[in-house]
Every structure is written in C-alpha cells, then in structure tokens.
Motif scaffolding. Structure first.
Motif, PDB file in Angstrom:
ATOM      1  N   LEU A 132      -1.846 -22.744  10.230  1.00 37.00           N
ATOM      2  CA  LEU A 132      -1.078 -23.505   9.260  1.00 37.00           C
ATOM      3  C   LEU A 132      -1.217 -22.893   7.869  1.00 37.00           C
ATOM      4  N   ILE A 133      -0.281 -23.233   6.999  1.00 41.37           N
ATOM      5  CA  ILE A 133      -0.208 -22.603   5.685  1.00 41.37           C
ATOM      6  C   ILE A 133      -1.480 -22.808   4.857  1.00 41.37           C
ATOM      7  N   GLY A 134      -2.113 -23.963   4.971  1.00 41.39           N
ATOM      8  CA  GLY A 134      -3.341 -24.212   4.213  1.00 41.39           C
ATOM      9  C   GLY A 134      -4.474 -23.310   4.648  1.00 41.39           C
ATOM     10  N   GLU A 135      -4.613 -23.113   5.954  1.00 41.71           N
ATOM     11  CA  GLU A 135      -5.644 -22.223   6.474  1.00 41.71           C
ATOM     12  C   GLU A 135      -5.351 -20.768   6.091  1.00 41.71           C
ATOM     13  N   LEU A 136      -4.081 -20.382   6.176  1.00 44.09           N
ATOM     14  CA  LEU A 136      -3.691 -19.033   5.784  1.00 44.09           C
ATOM     15  C   LEU A 136      -3.979 -18.803   4.303  1.00 44.09           C
ATOM     16  N   ALA A 137      -3.648 -19.779   3.477  1.00 43.43           N
ATOM     17  CA  ALA A 137      -3.895 -19.666   2.040  1.00 43.43           C
ATOM     18  C   ALA A 137      -5.385 -19.475   1.768  1.00 43.43           C
ATOM     19  N   ALA A 138      -6.217 -20.236   2.449  1.00 44.71           N
ATOM     20  CA  ALA A 138      -7.664 -20.136   2.252  1.00 44.71           C
ATOM     21  C   ALA A 138      -8.186 -18.771   2.694  1.00 44.71           C
ATOM     22  N   GLN A 139      -7.738 -18.295   3.847  1.00 42.72           N
ATOM     23  CA  GLN A 139      -8.217 -17.006   4.365  1.00 42.72           C
ATOM     24  C   GLN A 139      -7.721 -15.824   3.538  1.00 42.72           C
ATOM     25  N   ALA A 140      -6.518 -15.968   2.985  1.00 44.37           N
ATOM     26  CA  ALA A 140      -5.932 -14.867   2.218  1.00 44.37           C
ATOM     27  C   ALA A 140      -6.297 -14.946   0.741  1.00 44.37           C
ATOM     28  N   GLY A 141      -6.868 -16.073   0.316  1.00 45.89           N
ATOM     29  CA  GLY A 141      -7.217 -16.236  -1.093  1.00 45.89           C
ATOM     30  C   GLY A 141      -6.001 -16.407  -1.981  1.00 45.89           C
ATOM     31  N   MET A 142      -4.994 -17.092  -1.474  1.00 49.29           N
ATOM     32  CA  MET A 142      -3.749 -17.325  -2.201  1.00 49.29           C
ATOM     33  C   MET A 142      -3.418 -18.805  -2.172  1.00 49.29           C
ATOM     34  N   THR A 143      -2.493 -19.200  -3.002  1.00 46.11           N
ATOM     35  CA  THR A 143      -2.065 -20.592  -2.988  1.00 46.11           C
ATOM     36  C   THR A 143      -0.963 -20.788  -1.951  1.00 46.11           C
ATOM     37  N   PRO A 146      -1.923 -14.874  13.246  1.00 47.47           N
ATOM     38  CA  PRO A 146      -3.191 -14.475  12.623  1.00 47.47           C
ATOM     39  C   PRO A 146      -3.120 -13.146  11.858  1.00 47.47           C
ATOM     40  N   GLU A 147      -2.272 -12.207  12.305  1.00 47.44           N
ATOM     41  CA  GLU A 147      -2.188 -10.903  11.633  1.00 47.44           C
ATOM     42  C   GLU A 147      -1.581 -10.998  10.228  1.00 47.44           C
ATOM     43  N   THR A 148      -1.066 -12.169   9.874  1.00 49.83           N
ATOM     44  CA  THR A 148      -0.512 -12.377   8.534  1.00 49.83           C
ATOM     45  C   THR A 148      -1.593 -12.231   7.467  1.00 49.83           C
ATOM     46  N   VAL A 149      -2.828 -12.583   7.800  1.00 49.12           N
ATOM     47  CA  VAL A 149      -3.930 -12.473   6.829  1.00 49.12           C
ATOM     48  C   VAL A 149      -4.099 -11.016   6.396  1.00 49.12           C
ATOM     49  N   ALA A 150      -4.168 -10.102   7.358  1.00 43.32           N
ATOM     50  CA  ALA A 150      -4.326  -8.677   7.036  1.00 43.32           C
ATOM     51  C   ALA A 150      -3.128  -8.176   6.228  1.00 43.32           C
ATOM     52  N   TRP A 151      -1.939  -8.606   6.600  1.00 44.32           N
ATOM     53  CA  TRP A 151      -0.734  -8.207   5.872  1.00 44.32           C
ATOM     54  C   TRP A 151      -0.800  -8.689   4.416  1.00 44.32           C
ATOM     55  N   LEU A 152      -1.259  -9.905   4.201  1.00 46.52           N
ATOM     56  CA  LEU A 152      -1.356 -10.433   2.831  1.00 46.52           C
ATOM     57  C   LEU A 152      -2.402  -9.681   2.013  1.00 46.52           C
ATOM     58  N   ARG A 164      -1.532  -7.738  -1.494  1.00 46.63           N
ATOM     59  CA  ARG A 164      -2.321  -7.888  -2.720  1.00 46.63           C
ATOM     60  C   ARG A 164      -2.825  -6.535  -3.214  1.00 46.63           C
ATOM     61  N   THR A 165      -3.317  -5.700  -2.303  1.00 43.97           N
ATOM     62  CA  THR A 165      -3.808  -4.375  -2.677  1.00 43.97           C
ATOM     63  C   THR A 165      -2.669  -3.501  -3.200  1.00 43.97           C
ATOM     64  N   ALA A 166      -1.543  -3.536  -2.521  1.00 41.13           N
ATOM     65  CA  ALA A 166      -0.389  -2.736  -2.953  1.00 41.13           C
ATOM     66  C   ALA A 166       0.068  -3.155  -4.353  1.00 41.13           C
ATOM     67  N   GLN A 167       0.021  -4.445  -4.635  1.00 41.77           N
ATOM     68  CA  GLN A 167       0.387  -4.921  -5.973  1.00 41.77           C
ATOM     69  C   GLN A 167      -0.570  -4.360  -7.024  1.00 41.77           C
ATOM     70  N   THR A 168      -1.861  -4.347  -6.726  1.00 47.43           N
ATOM     71  CA  THR A 168      -2.822  -3.827  -7.704  1.00 47.43           C
ATOM     72  C   THR A 168      -2.639  -2.320  -7.905  1.00 47.43           C
ATOM     73  N   LEU A 169      -2.026  -1.638  -6.934  1.00 45.76           N
ATOM     74  CA  LEU A 169      -1.754  -0.207  -7.067  1.00 45.76           C
ATOM     75  C   LEU A 169      -0.401   0.059  -7.719  1.00 45.76           C
ATOM     76  N   GLY A 170       0.247  -1.002  -8.201  1.00 42.45           N
ATOM     77  CA  GLY A 170       1.484  -0.830  -8.957  1.00 42.45           C
ATOM     78  C   GLY A 170       2.768  -0.970  -8.175  1.00 42.45           C
ATOM     79  N   PHE A 171       2.692  -1.347  -6.919  1.00 46.28           N
ATOM     80  CA  PHE A 171       3.910  -1.531  -6.135  1.00 46.28           C
ATOM     81  C   PHE A 171       4.471  -2.931  -6.378  1.00 46.28           C
ATOM     82  N   SER A 172       5.764  -3.023  -6.539  1.00 43.93           N
ATOM     83  CA  SER A 172       6.411  -4.317  -6.722  1.00 43.93           C
ATOM     84  C   SER A 172       6.557  -5.004  -5.361  1.00 43.93           C
ATOM     85  N   LEU A 173       6.817  -6.296  -5.391  1.00 37.10           N
ATOM     86  CA  LEU A 173       7.037  -7.022  -4.135  1.00 37.10           C
ATOM     87  C   LEU A 173       8.249  -6.466  -3.404  1.00 37.10           C
TER      88      LEU A 173
END
Length: 122
Positions: free
Chosen positions: A2-13, A40-46, A50-59
């Motif tokens: 569920l979205i709440g669990e995904l948010a917690a695991q990914a560190g996002m809102t 479950p693989e959505t966590v790794a994708w998120l 996040r890493t790609a954003q910190t490297l300057g890639f846009s969404l």
C-alpha cells in the motif's frame, strides 16, 4: 504494498508518490477498496529516481530513460551512456554561464548595468 508502506520504505511522502503516479514514474493497481497497491520492486525504482535527481536528472529525463534502462541488456553500460550525455549537457551549460558571467563582469562599474561596457558600442 500500500502507498503508506511504500512511502515509509522509500522515504517519501504519499503526496510525492501520488504525483509520481500521475506523471507516470510509478504504477500501482487499484484494489477493490480503492487503495493503491504497488509491486515491491517500486522501492528500488524510487531510490533510483531520488539518486538520479541528485545527479541533476529531471523527472522528465528519468521517466524518458526508465523503460530504456529496464530493457537494456547491460544496465551499467546504458547508465554510463546517460551519464556521458548529461556531462555534455553540463559542459555546454557551464560554457554558457561563463559567457554570461563575463558579460556581467564587463558591465560592472559602467553606471548602468544594462549599458555595454565602455568601448563595446551600444
């Protein structure tokens, strides 16, 4: 998950995840009760997003290249190619910024920052 669990695991809102779903970065299916269910693989994708954003890639860039990376026979090689492309973009932007800085520097002390420096016409 569920979205709440995904948010917690990914560190996002949850709002961030809803936005990512709206723009197509993540996909969840709707359960009969209306809740979003993400694989479950959505966590790794998120984490990648996040890493790609910190490297300057846009969404938009991340979204555009996401499927390409997932389907690549060698993800490391595909990522390296993307990094090389991004470095070229950064180099062009740095040259543009250096030219802009030089132009601004030439106008310092001219009395009006919109006038060209003395001896440059205009």
């Amino acid at each position: 998950m569920l979205i709440g669990e995904l948010a917690a695991q990914a560190g996002m809102t949850k709002d961030t995840l809803r936005f990512y779903e709206k723009v197509g970065l993540v996909a969840g299916r709707r359960l009969p009760n209306g809740y979003r269910d993400f694989p479950p693989e959505t966590v790794a994708w998120l984490h990648y997003v996040r890493t790609a954003q910190t490297l300057g890639f846009s969404l938009a860039e991340i979204s555009r290249h996401g499927e390409e990376l997932r389907d690549a026979p060698d993800a490391a090689e595909a990522l390296s190619a993307l990094f090389e492309e991004k470095i070229q973009v950064i180099d062009v932007r740095m040259a543009e910024l250096a030219a802009l800085r030089a132009e601004l520097d030439a106008r310092v002390g001219t009395g009006c920052p919109l006038r060209a420096a003395a001896g440059q016409g205009g």
